[in-house]
Design a protein around this motif. Structure first.
Motif, mmCIF file in Angstrom:
data_model
loop_
_atom_site.group_PDB
_atom_site.id
_atom_site.type_symbol
_atom_site.label_atom_id
_atom_site.label_comp_id
_atom_site.label_asym_id
_atom_site.label_seq_id
_atom_site.Cartn_x
_atom_site.Cartn_y
_atom_site.Cartn_z
ATOM 1 N N UNK A 15 27.133 45.791 39.628
ATOM 2 C CA UNK A 15 27.683 47.090 40.033
ATOM 3 C C UNK A 15 29.178 46.978 40.318
ATOM 4 N N UNK A 16 29.577 45.917 40.990
ATOM 5 C CA UNK A 16 30.992 45.717 41.313
ATOM 6 C C UNK A 16 31.814 45.509 40.044
ATOM 7 N N UNK A 17 31.258 44.787 39.093
ATOM 8 C CA UNK A 17 31.970 44.559 37.833
ATOM 9 C C UNK A 17 32.193 45.874 37.089
ATOM 10 N N UNK A 18 31.202 46.757 37.155
ATOM 11 C CA UNK A 18 31.327 48.043 36.470
ATOM 12 C C UNK A 18 32.397 48.922 37.100
ATOM 13 N N UNK A 22 38.147 50.828 39.223
ATOM 14 C CA UNK A 22 38.208 51.791 40.318
ATOM 15 C C UNK A 22 38.151 51.043 41.652
ATOM 16 N N UNK A 23 39.269 50.468 42.091
ATOM 17 C CA UNK A 23 39.260 49.595 43.266
ATOM 18 C C UNK A 23 38.767 50.250 44.556
ATOM 19 N N UNK A 24 39.024 51.536 44.752
ATOM 20 C CA UNK A 24 38.567 52.199 45.977
ATOM 21 C C UNK A 24 37.050 52.245 46.012
ATOM 22 N N UNK A 25 36.444 52.709 44.910
ATOM 23 C CA UNK A 25 34.982 52.763 44.843
ATOM 24 C C UNK A 25 34.388 51.361 44.873
ATOM 25 N N UNK A 26 35.082 50.408 44.254
ATOM 26 C CA UNK A 26 34.582 49.035 44.251
ATOM 27 C C UNK A 26 34.577 48.454 45.660
ATOM 28 N N UNK A 27 35.632 48.731 46.423
ATOM 29 C CA UNK A 27 35.695 48.241 47.804
ATOM 30 C C UNK A 27 34.580 48.847 48.652
ATOM 31 N N UNK A 28 34.279 50.113 48.426
ATOM 32 C CA UNK A 28 33.193 50.761 49.157
ATOM 33 C C UNK A 28 31.849 50.140 48.790
ATOM 34 N N UNK A 29 31.657 49.857 47.508
ATOM 35 C CA UNK A 29 30.412 49.224 47.065
ATOM 36 C C UNK A 29 30.296 47.809 47.625
ATOM 37 N N UNK A 30 31.413 47.115 47.712
ATOM 38 C CA UNK A 30 31.407 45.764 48.269
ATOM 39 C C UNK A 30 30.998 45.798 49.745
ATOM 40 N N UNK A 60 36.816 38.175 46.744
ATOM 41 C CA UNK A 60 36.013 38.563 45.585
ATOM 42 C C UNK A 60 36.912 38.974 44.423
ATOM 43 N N UNK A 61 37.937 39.775 44.697
ATOM 44 C CA UNK A 61 38.847 40.215 43.638
ATOM 45 C C UNK A 61 39.545 39.010 42.996
ATOM 46 N N UNK A 62 39.877 38.025 43.812
ATOM 47 C CA UNK A 62 40.509 36.812 43.282
ATOM 48 C C UNK A 62 39.577 36.133 42.288
ATOM 49 N N UNK A 63 38.308 35.959 42.697
ATOM 50 C CA UNK A 63 37.337 35.307 41.816
ATOM 51 C C UNK A 63 37.091 36.140 40.561
ATOM 52 N N UNK A 64 37.044 37.448 40.722
ATOM 53 C CA UNK A 64 36.813 38.343 39.589
ATOM 54 C C UNK A 64 37.969 38.267 38.598
ATOM 55 N N UNK A 65 39.185 38.310 39.105
ATOM 56 C CA UNK A 65 40.360 38.271 38.241
ATOM 57 C C UNK A 65 40.476 36.941 37.500
ATOM 58 N N UNK A 66 39.921 35.866 38.103
ATOM 59 C CA UNK A 66 39.937 34.562 37.439
ATOM 60 C C UNK A 66 38.714 34.373 36.544
ATOM 61 N N UNK A 67 37.919 35.446 36.410
ATOM 62 C CA UNK A 67 36.781 35.474 35.488
ATOM 63 C C UNK A 67 35.752 34.389 35.784
#
Length: 205
Positions: A15-18, A22-30, A60-67
């Protein structure tokens, strides 16, 4: 025991990847996926719990950005969460020192860097161990005194710190890391600037 998927499920990560665009919605989901119930039930101030959740989201964003793969992202977030809560959810007179907190963090990292079931699993590569240790050094541990002070509703007085994990080379030595004493996890403190009170951090080797 691996911490992968112990706090954030594969479904939540999908869900977070999707929501990556949309960082605002992603932060809320996190925040929904990682409610920090332990911190809230302990009586930690809402503002402090919010700051910790924000730190975890940025990790989490750091890990995501580093794939990183899903199990690596999940393990990293759980290691960060355990380090923060075990360090800060303590009476003021029993708070972990910076070195103790870093030792806890590095121990959990090593449990996820060496394939030796059932006590440790090679979740992270050597390169990732270097990267995530540098990241946590430059964020949570650099301002550890401020986090401790905020958790105990006291004004921070100590300067920011820099910590560094020395890993042996070549990578073939990785199996000897766990429980061998070859990892040097020492705190390095650097002088602050008089004007801004921020730490001067040298470039890592």
């Amino acid at each position: 025991m691996s911490l992968a998927f112990s706090d954030i499920s594969p479904e939540s990560l999908a869900e977070l990847e999707a929501l990556q665009a949309e960082p605002v919605r992603q932060a809320e989901a996190f925040a929904r996926a990682l409610p920090l119930t332990q911190a809230v039930e302990s009586g930690m101030a809402d503002a402090v719990a919010t700051v910790l959740r924000d730190q975890l989201y940025l990790a989490f964003r750091y890990a995501e950005e580093h794939q990183w793969q899903a199990h690596q992202q999940s393990a990293f977030i759980s290691i960060m969460k355990e380090t923060m809560l075990h360090s800060l959810l303590r009476p003021a007179n029993a708070a972990l020192s910076l070195q103790e907190s870093f030792d806890l963090f590095s121990h959990m990292i090593m449990q996820h860097a060496v394939e030796r079931p059932p006590t440790s699993f090679a979740v992270f590569s050597l390169a990732q161990v270097r990267e995530l240790t540098q990241y946590v050094s430059d964020t949570f541990f650099k301002h550890y005194a401020e986090f401790v002070a905020a958790a105990h509703r006291a004004a921070p007085r100590a300067a920011p710190h820099k910590v560094k994990l020395t890993i042996p080379h070549p990578p073939a030595l990785i199996p000897a890391l766990f429980g061998s004493g070859v990892v040097s996890a020492k705190v390095e403190e650097y002088p602050t600037t008089a004007e801004h009170g921020s730490a001067e951090s040298p470039t890592p080797p």
